[in-house]
Design an enzyme around this catalytic site. Structure first.
Site, short mmCIF file in Angstrom:
data_model
loop_
_atom_site.label_atom_id
_atom_site.label_comp_id
_atom_site.label_asym_id
_atom_site.label_seq_id
_atom_site.Cartn_x
_atom_site.Cartn_y
_atom_site.Cartn_z
N LYS A 160 -2.59 6.25 2.68
CA LYS A 160 -3.38 7.33 2.01
C LYS A 160 -4.53 7.37 2.84
O LYS A 160 -5.01 6.48 3.29
CB LYS A 160 -3.77 6.88 0.64
CG LYS A 160 -2.80 7.33 -0.25
CD LYS A 160 -3.28 7.15 -1.69
CE LYS A 160 -1.82 6.60 -2.39
NZ LYS A 160 -2.29 5.85 -3.42
N ASP B 215 -0.28 0.96 7.59
CA ASP B 215 -0.77 1.30 5.92
C ASP B 215 -2.40 1.43 6.19
O ASP B 215 -2.98 1.01 6.98
CB ASP B 215 -0.48 0.23 5.00
CG ASP B 215 1.04 0.28 4.68
OD1 ASP B 215 1.50 1.12 4.94
OD2 ASP B 215 1.32 -0.78 4.11
N MET C 91 -3.89 -4.45 -7.45
CA MET C 91 -3.85 -2.75 -8.14
C MET C 91 -4.04 -2.60 -9.57
O MET C 91 -3.27 -1.66 -10.21
CB MET C 91 -2.25 -2.37 -7.79
CG MET C 91 -1.90 -2.32 -6.38
SD MET C 91 -0.38 -1.76 -5.84
CE MET C 91 0.93 -3.32 -6.32
#
Ligand code: SAH
Length: 501
Positions: free
Chosen positions: A59, A37, A174
Site C-alpha cells: 500500500k 512490500d 496488526m
C-alpha cells in the site's frame, strides 16, 4: 537454453535496514527483479543491481496494494521469464507475511524457491523499545497473535479466551485498529487492569514512538498520542521494563539531506546512519556517460601522444577507465602518462585502478591544480582533460594563458533524479544539514531552485566537500556553513558530527 528462474522469499527485518541478514543481502545483490512490500525498507533497494526491476506491491498513499493472487501470479511470471526474483517482505516472511501462500503458488507452477528468514518485528520492535520479550522470573513465554481478524464482526475469535489467559508476554500484530476490543477481551478473561501494556509505533525506525501504560489506560494514551500503523501492542509484565539502549550515537536526532550520484549518496547515507543520523536523498545525480562517443574514441586512440591526464572528479576517473577497457585497451595504454588529480577523492579513485597521482594540489581547487600544473609541464607536454560537461573552465583558461597544449573532452554529464523539485523544498524544511559533494551537484540543485527553495536553505546548514563545491555554492549566493577539509565520505561525516555536538 532458457535460464530457469527462481524466487527468494527474503525477510527484510522490522524496518531499520540494518536488520536484514547477510544471506538476504547476498540474494538482493544479484537479483534481476525485486517485488517488495511497504514494510520493507526502501533503503534495501539501493542494494540491488542497476538493471534490476523494482516492483512495489504494498500500500502506498493513494494506491491500493496488489491482491495476494496477483502477487502470486506476478512472482510466477517473473520467474518464468528466467529471472532471479527476490520477494522482499517486512520482518520474517512467515510471520503474518503470507509467505506460505506464495510458496504454494510457486510449487504449483514448478518454480524453485528459497526462504530466507528475517528478524521479525514481533521481537525486534520490542527490543528496540527496551522491552525484553521474555525476562527471567517475569515472563516465561511469548505469544504472537494477529489483531486483524478479530474485528470482522466486531467480536473476538473463539480461541482468544485461551490466548488471553496465558501468563507470558502477549504480542499483537496488526491490532491497532482493534485495540479497544483487545483490551476489553483481555480484561474479560481475567487480566488485571493494572497489567502493563505498551504500544510501539514504527519500531526500529527513526520515527519510533513507545507508549507505556496499563490495560486501564493504554487505549486512551494511544488515542491521545495519535499512534499510527505499523504498531505493535504488548501486554504483560515485561511491558513495564525499559532496557532501551543507553549509548547515544553522535548524530542522534540529526536529519541530513544528501545530494550526489547514486553510489556516493548510498555510501554517505550508510555512514551517516551508522552514526545515528537520519538521512534522505534530496537530489540524485545520474551520470550520463559519453565514454562511448566519437570524441573519447579519438582520445583513447591518441593515448600514446599524451604525457599527462588530468582528472577533476572521481566520476571522471571511473568513466575514463571503464571506457578504456570497453574500447579494447588495457592499463598498459596509460603506463607512460602522468596523472594529476584535483583532490583526495579523485586521487583515491585513481588508486583503485592501481595508479597513484603524480600531482595533487595542496588546496583541492581547480585553480590551484592549474597553477601547479603550469609549473610542472613544458612545451613538449600534451595533456588530456576528460571532464564533466558542466565542469569548470578555469583550468583551460589558465592553461591557455601559458600556451599549454591540451585536449579538453566531455566524458560525462549529470542529470537529475531523486525527489521532484516541489517535494524537495518540503523535504528541505525538515533538515538540519544538506550536503553537496560536487560543483555539478550544486549547479543541478540551483537549476531547479525557486525562491521558496532558496529560503528553505536558510533554515539549515549547508555542508560542502572541498572548496570547489563551496565556491560553486557561493556563486549562487549561499555561503557554505561547513566545508569538509577532508574530501571523503568520512570527512563529511566527521565534520557534521563535530558541528552537531
Ligand atoms: N512479517 C512481519 C509482520 C507483517 S504483519 C514481521 O515479521 O514483522 C504487519 C504488522 O507487523 C503491522 O501491522 C505491525 O503490527 C507489525 N509491524 C511490522 N513492522 C513494524 C514496526 N517497524 N513497528 C511496529 N510494528 C510493526
Amino acid at each position: 537454453m532458457k535460464k530457469t528462474g527462481a524466487v527468494y522469499l527474503v525477510g527484510a527485518g522490522p524496518g531499520d535496514p540494518g536488520f536484514i541478514t547477510e544471506k538476504g543481502l547476498s540474494r538482493l545483490r544479484i537479483c534481476d527483479a525485486v517485488v517488495y512490500d511497504s514494510l520493507a525498507s526502501p533503503r534495501l533497494l539501493d542494494e540491488v543491481p542497476d538493471q534490476c526491476r523494482k516492483i512495489h506491491v504494498g500500500k502506498r498513499a493513494g494506491h491500493h496494494s496488489m491482491k495476494q493472487e496477483e502477487i502470486n501470479r506476478l512472482l510466477v511470471e517473473l520467474a518464468r521469464e528466467g529471472l532471479s526474483v527476490v520477494r522482499l517482505k517486512g520482518g520474517d516472511p512467515f510471520v503474518f507475511g503470507r509467505g506460505g501462500e506464495e510458496i504454494i503458488a510457486l510449487s504449483k507452477a514448478g518454480i524453485p524457491y528459497e526462504v530466507v528468514s528475517g528478524v521479525t518485528s514481533a521481537v525486534a520492535a520490542l527490543a528496540s523499545a527496551g522491552i525484553p520479550v521474555t525476562h527471567r522470573a517475569v515472563s516465561r513465554s511469548f505469544h504472537v497473535m494477529t489483531g486483524h481478524t478479530l474485528s470482522e464482526e466486531g467480536e473476538l475469535p473463539a480461541d482468544f479466551a485461551e490466548f488471553a489467559r496465558l501468563s507470558g508476554t502477549l504480542v499483537f500484530l496488526m491490532g491497532l485498529g482493534n485495540l479497544s476490543l483487545i483490551v476489553k477481551g483481555l480484561l474479560k478473561q481475567g487480566k488485571g487492569s493494572e497489567t502493563p501494556a505498551a504500544v510501539i509505533e514504527s519500531g526500529t525506525l527513526p520515527g519510533q514512538r513507545v507508549l507505556r501504560g496499563t490495560l486501564k489506560n493504554i487505549e486512551e494514551r494511544a488515542l491521545a498520542a495519535g499512534i499510527e500503523s505499523p504498531a505493535i501492542i504488548v501486554v504483560g509484565e515485561v511491558a513495564s521494563l525499559d532496557f532501551s539502549s543507553t549509548l547515544k550515537q553522535p548524530l542522534e536526532g540529526c536529519r541530513i539531506g544528501v545530494t550526489g550520484t547514486g553510489s556516493f549518496t548510498v555510501r554517505l547515507r550508510k555512514q551517516l546512519e551508522s552514526l545515528g543520523g537520519v538521512s534522505e536523498c534530496i537530489l540524485g545525480l545520474l551520470i550520463q556517460s559519453r565514454r562511448k562517443g566519437e570524441k573519447m574514441k579519438e582520445a583513447y586512440e591518441k593515448l600514446q601522444s599524451y604525457t599527462w591526464i588530468v582528472f577533476t572528479s572521481a566520476n571522471g576517473v571511473r568513466e575514463f577507465f571503464r571506457g578504456l577497457l570497453e574500447w579494447g585497451y588495457d592499463f598498459r595504454a596509460v603506463g607512460h602518462v602522468k596523472f594529476a588529480a584535483v583532490g583526495k577523492g579523485t586521487a583515491d579513485e585513481l588508486l583503485r585502478y592501481g595508479f597513484s597521482a603524480d600531482y595533487i594540489p595542496e588546496k583541492y581547487q581547480v585553480q590551484d591544480l592549474a597553477v601547479g600544473l603550469k609549473g610542472l609541464i613544458s612545451g613538449e607536454d600534451r595533456l588530456l582533460i576528460p571532464r564533466s560537461f558542466r565542469g569548470s573552465k578555469e583550468l583551460n583558461e589558465i592553461l591557455d594563458e601559458t600556451g599549454g597544449s591540451y585536449d579538453d573532452i566531455v566524458l560525462y554529464d549529470v542529470a537529475l533524479a531523486g525527489l521532484k523539485a516541489e517535494n524537495r523544498t518540503e523535504a528541505l524544511k525538515n533538515l538540519d544539514y544538506l550536503t553537496f559533494s560536487s560543483a555539478s551537484g550544486v549547479e543541478a540543485f540551483f537549476r531547479e531552485a525557486d525562491e521558496e527553495t532558496r529560503e528553505a536553505l536558510a533554515g539549515l546548514k549547508v555542508v560542502c566537500i572541498g572548496d570547489i563545491t563551496a565556491k560553486a555554492l557561493m556563486d549562487h549566493g549561499r555561503k557554505a556553513d561547513i566545508i569538509a577539509g577532508v574530501c571523503s565520505i568520512q570527512g563529511i561525516a566527521e565534520a557534521i558530527c563535530r558541528d552537531w555536538k
